[in-house]
Design a protein around this motif. Structure first.
Motif, mmCIF file in Angstrom:
data_model
loop_
_atom_site.group_PDB
_atom_site.id
_atom_site.type_symbol
_atom_site.label_atom_id
_atom_site.label_comp_id
_atom_site.label_asym_id
_atom_site.label_seq_id
_atom_site.Cartn_x
_atom_site.Cartn_y
_atom_site.Cartn_z
ATOM 1 N N GLN A 1 0.811 -1.226 0.000
ATOM 2 C CA GLN A 1 0.000 0.000 0.000
ATOM 3 C C GLN A 1 0.835 1.262 0.000
ATOM 4 O O GLN A 1 0.304 2.367 0.072
ATOM 5 C CB GLN A 1 -0.928 -0.010 1.211
ATOM 6 N N VAL A 2 2.170 1.087 -0.099
ATOM 7 C CA VAL A 2 3.047 2.252 -0.015
ATOM 8 C C VAL A 2 2.751 3.266 -1.122
ATOM 9 O O VAL A 2 2.817 4.468 -0.912
ATOM 10 C CB VAL A 2 4.536 1.807 -0.038
ATOM 11 N N ASN A 3 2.354 2.764 -2.309
ATOM 12 C CA ASN A 3 2.030 3.680 -3.408
ATOM 13 C C ASN A 3 0.932 4.652 -3.019
ATOM 14 O O ASN A 3 0.968 5.821 -3.373
ATOM 15 C CB ASN A 3 1.528 2.899 -4.622
ATOM 16 N N GLN A 4 -0.067 4.123 -2.306
ATOM 17 C CA GLN A 4 -1.202 4.966 -1.955
ATOM 18 C C GLN A 4 -0.945 5.758 -0.686
ATOM 19 O O GLN A 4 -1.368 6.888 -0.569
ATOM 20 C CB GLN A 4 -2.452 4.110 -1.745
ATOM 21 N N ILE A 5 -0.261 5.113 0.257
ATOM 22 C CA ILE A 5 -0.043 5.751 1.545
ATOM 23 C C ILE A 5 1.449 5.753 1.831
ATOM 24 O O ILE A 5 1.951 4.870 2.538
ATOM 25 C CB ILE A 5 -0.768 4.993 2.667
ATOM 26 N N PRO A 6 2.191 6.692 1.280
ATOM 27 C CA PRO A 6 3.643 6.661 1.421
ATOM 28 C C PRO A 6 4.122 6.697 2.871
ATOM 29 O O PRO A 6 5.239 6.280 3.157
ATOM 30 C CB PRO A 6 4.096 7.903 0.660
ATOM 31 N N GLU A 7 3.262 7.173 3.797
ATOM 32 C CA GLU A 7 3.655 7.180 5.210
ATOM 33 C C GLU A 7 4.041 5.786 5.686
ATOM 34 O O GLU A 7 4.814 5.624 6.611
ATOM 35 C CB GLU A 7 2.510 7.687 6.104
ATOM 36 N N LEU A 8 3.449 4.783 5.038
ATOM 37 C CA LEU A 8 3.670 3.416 5.501
ATOM 38 C C LEU A 8 5.102 2.959 5.288
ATOM 39 O O LEU A 8 5.560 2.029 5.931
ATOM 40 C CB LEU A 8 2.728 2.457 4.778
ATOM 41 N N ARG A 9 5.809 3.615 4.377
ATOM 42 C CA ARG A 9 7.152 3.134 4.062
ATOM 43 C C ARG A 9 8.039 3.075 5.304
ATOM 44 O O ARG A 9 8.718 2.081 5.540
ATOM 45 C CB ARG A 9 7.790 4.013 2.994
ATOM 46 N N MET A 10 8.014 4.140 6.111
ATOM 47 C CA MET A 10 8.866 4.153 7.293
ATOM 48 C C MET A 10 8.416 3.101 8.298
ATOM 49 O O MET A 10 9.229 2.498 8.982
ATOM 50 C CB MET A 10 8.867 5.533 7.960
ATOM 51 N N LEU A 11 7.093 2.861 8.352
ATOM 52 C CA LEU A 11 6.585 1.843 9.278
ATOM 53 C C LEU A 11 7.030 0.459 8.829
ATOM 54 O O LEU A 11 7.379 -0.393 9.648
ATOM 55 C CB LEU A 11 5.064 1.904 9.360
ATOM 56 N N VAL A 12 7.026 0.234 7.509
ATOM 57 C CA VAL A 12 7.464 -1.065 6.994
ATOM 58 C C VAL A 12 8.937 -1.276 7.343
ATOM 59 O O VAL A 12 9.334 -2.354 7.793
ATOM 60 C CB VAL A 12 7.256 -1.144 5.470
ATOM 61 N N LEU A 13 9.748 -0.237 7.155
ATOM 62 C CA LEU A 13 11.186 -0.367 7.427
ATOM 63 C C LEU A 13 11.437 -0.605 8.912
ATOM 64 O O LEU A 13 12.179 -1.521 9.287
ATOM 65 C CB LEU A 13 11.921 0.898 6.983
ATOM 66 N N THR A 14 10.801 0.227 9.733
ATOM 67 C CA THR A 14 10.994 0.066 11.175
ATOM 68 C C THR A 14 10.468 -1.290 11.626
ATOM 69 O O THR A 14 11.099 -1.981 12.418
ATOM 70 C CB THR A 14 10.268 1.197 11.929
#
Lengths: 277, 442
Positions: free
Chosen positions: A234-247
């Protein structure tokens, strides 16, 4: 000449170490950055340290669903690995120490199971569980994860080599039942092999991504791998998630690292003794 | 209507293999009663699988007010990330959810495999047709009469995001036609940037551009599919971008990567022809450029034209085998048309409504700070009405995207042309359709 001989392996080992550690280093560095800095600072070195903020955000996101996923993963993998190791040990031990008709046939069937990848079984399992209307439950992931043919194989080989028949004979003469003998004597002799089986099993269940992907629809049942994957799509739609995925990825490797650090001593023994037998 | 449908599904099932037959029987029985779209007696619990973030907060609004129709949300990765594959497995096993989230470009693949309930029997559904933007209804009915295979949920009308500050500073007029856009590209290059990044793997974006130009990739006359990725309009679009790539006027960073975010965050890329949801992508991907962006209508092929493309968007479909199509339709109509639900969906997941009145939601009428206070959604509201209604997706889009994207990636690294890549994708798509026993006209 002698120096060269020493240098070469060191270099190869060094390169391999680097190769394996750089991604983890990158993950650690990336998880410590804020979203803005993540894209425009050097990827392999720290910027402002915001790991704590990222962690706080991760654990708070959607009422702390990430924690739930971690707990699920520990239950699925830890539980299945523990029970599965016990089953494999009993099965391997029986195949090694008892003579009964069809013993080799059973062993060969189990052995051929090693060749079937878990991925290939996910869809048939889904259809079977559908028949029992048991998909999308804890058990739909947990039960299939208990089975570990490679563990049975390892347990049989190890039991043959490390549990002397004379000892079992002596135990019987002293009046010990078979089950008691197994738990008090045999498992101790087989302990290094059991640790190996446990670790292999732990990793196998942890990595079996397809089974939960196919079985589960309830977010509360997800293991952490599936949860992070869902976020990542869902990172494409909600880029905020990228940092959550990494962490989240960083946090999710912690249990594996702990399991290995604690158990690697036994594992090394197990591998070594298996190799010379 | 039923017998031919059935034979089609059996023909397809043979390609699908596995247990389609054994479980198919149950599904047939349950849908016989359901086809009439009659209300069930007593309380009903519906299952709804979607990957919309925060959907449970939206569904809660419904559940609180409708004790007799409770909706249970299931979630997972996005469609192509695994949820579509799960839907197909569940349809085979006979335990698909009542409702599923399906993007427009994936809807035909469920249709040809007979996985959807036709809601045309539900009077409330057909009555709601006029509430939706015209072209979205075409996406869910495939242009057939008496066919409604999903309720439109969100859309992605396209516009031109551009760096207002940089265009002004360099005295470059904001392009209104594609010709001006190419001219601007030269000036932007001279100023040290790229007018945009060519998204090598976003074939659905390229489809949106072709859609605007009048390209039609698929057609279905009721018996056979036609596949054409090299019609005049699509070739025009392909040659246009090929020219920009050859002249190195566009960058070619893989989209949705940090490198790509960085190109926008550091002012390397000056524009993006993207869908309404792109507003949030820029905002989160390029946080350092706040206040410097603006939105204009998509450049046109003819001066003074008013045609827009669409990129993305989805529908909510009722699966074959659902025992409660009436209640399911009732819920979906609330979800995708009521101001209450649309506001919540927009707040939770920035979904842009597919209804005519949805474009006037308070949240979509305000100025957006990131875009210098511009009321950017006005641009998209207009664009949404300018999307042509007759663009049809094929039944194997995942496969088509993959082959086209392979070709496009080769092009940006210097091999072949976009037009050739599309021809290859067309050949492979036809082959895939045939391999799945889907009839193709040649």
């Amino acid at each position: 000449m002698k120096n060269v001989n020493r240098l070469a392996p060191t270099l190869v080992m060094g390169a391999a170490t680097l190769y394996f550690l750089v991604p983890i280093w990158w993950l650690l560095v990336a998880a410590s950055k804020s979203r803005g800095q993540f894209t425009n600072t050097a990827p392999l070195w720290f910027a402002d340290f915001s790991l704590v903020d990222n962690l706080r955000e991760l654990f708070a996101y959607r009422d702390g669903v990430f924690l739930r996923w971690m707990l699920n993963s520990v239950l699925y993998t830890g539980g299945a690995a523990l029970l599965g190791t016990l089953l494999a040990a009993m099965c391997g031990y029986a195949l090694a120490k008892y003579r009964f008709p069809g013993r080799e046939a059973i062993f060969n069937v189990v052995l051929s199971g090693v060749l079937v990848p878990a991925t290939a079984l996910a869809l048939p399992l889904f259809l079977i569980f559908s028949q029992f209307e048991a998909t999308n439950t804890f058990w739909s992931v947990f039960l299939p994860s208990l089975v570990n043919p490679f563990g049975v194989y390892l347990a049989r080989i190890y039991a043959t080599a490390s549990v002397p028949d004379e000892l079992l004979e002596a135990a019987r003469l002293d009046g010990s039942g078979e089950i008691r003998t197994f738990f008090t004597i045999s498992t101790r002799l087989m302990f290094p092999a059991l640790v190996t089986i446990f670790l292999f099993h732990f990793v196998a269940v942890w990595n079996n991504f397809l089974l939960p992907l196919i079985m589960l629809g309830e977010e509360k049942l997800f293991p952490v791998t599936l949860g992070l994957y869902s976020w990542n799509t869902q990172v494409n739609q909600i880029p905020e998630l990228r940092m959550l995925v990494l962490t989240g990825a960083l946090v999710s490797i912690v249990p594996l690292v702990i399991a290995f650090l604690i158990l690697q001593r036994f594992w090394r023994n197990g591998l070594g003794s298996g190799a010379i037998k | 209507m039923r017998p031919p449908m059935r034979s089609l599904s059996i023909a397809l099932a043979s390609a699908l293999a596995l247990t389609a037959c054994s479980s198919g029987g149950d599904a047939e029985e349950t849908t016989t009663g359901a086809a009439a779209c009659a209300p069930s007696s007593g309380p009903v619990t519906l299952t709804y699988t979607t990957w919309i973030p925060g959907i449970e907060n939206v569904v809660k609004l419904w559940n609180d007010k409708n004790p007799n129709i409770q909706v249970k949300v299931q979630t997972g990765p996005n469609g192509n990330g695994g949820t579509y594959a799960n839907f197909f497995n569940q349809l085979k096993a006979g335990n698909a959810p009542d409702l599923g989230h399906i993007e427009y470009d994936a809807l035909p693949s469920f249709r040809v495999q007979d996985g959807l309930t036709n809601l045309a029997d539900c009077a409330e559904v057909t009555a709601a047709k006029d509430q939706f933007v015209d072209w979205t209804w075409g996406q869910v009915s495939f242009g057939e009469q008496n066919a409604v295979y999903g309720i439109p949920q969100d859309t992605g009308p396209m516009g031109l995001f551009y760096r207002k500050d940089l265009f002004e500073k360099n005295n470059i007029p904001v392009p209104t036609t594609w010709e001006e856009y190419a001219a601007a590209a030269e000036k932007v290059k001279a100023a040290g940037g790229y007018i945009t990044n060519f998204s090598q793997s976003d074939i659905s974006q390229f489809a949106g551009l072709s859609w605007q130009a009048g390209g039609r990739w698929f057609a279905n006359d009721g018996t056979k599919w036609t596949v054409n990725f090299s019609d005049e309009a699509t070739t025009k679009v392909a040659n246009y971008w090929q020219d920009l790539i050859t002249k190195k006027l566009v960058s070619a960073v893989p989209p949705w990567t940090t490198e790509w975010d960085n190109a926008y965050n550091t002012g390397q890329a000056w524009t993006w022809v993207s869908a309404v949801w792109g507003a949030n992508s820029i905002k989160s991907g390029a946080p350092d450029t706040s206040g410097k962006w603006a939105v204009a209508p998509m450049p046109q092929w003819t001066a003074g034209g008013t045609v827009a493309g669409n990129w993305g968007g989805s529908s909510t479909a009722v699966f074959k085998g659902s025992k409660h199509p009436y209640e399911a339709a009732k819920f979906v109509l609330w979800l995708n048309t009521s101001e209450e639900a649309l506001t919540a969906l927009n707040k939770e997941a920035q979904l842009y409504p597919a209804t005519k009145t949805g474009a006037k939601l308070p949240a979509l009428s305000e100025g957006v700070e990131f875009y210098g206070g511009q009321k950017i959604y006005d641009v998209f509201a207009t664009a949404s009405t300018q999307v042509s209604p007759d663009f049809v997706w094929g039944p194997t889009m995942t496969d088509t995207y993959a082959t086209a994207s392979d070709g496009f990636k080769a092009v940006v690294s210097g091999t072949g042309t976009l037009a050739d890549a599309l021809k290859t994708a067309q050949t492979k798509t036809v082959a895939t359709l045939k391999s799945q026993s889907i009839p193709v006209a040649e």
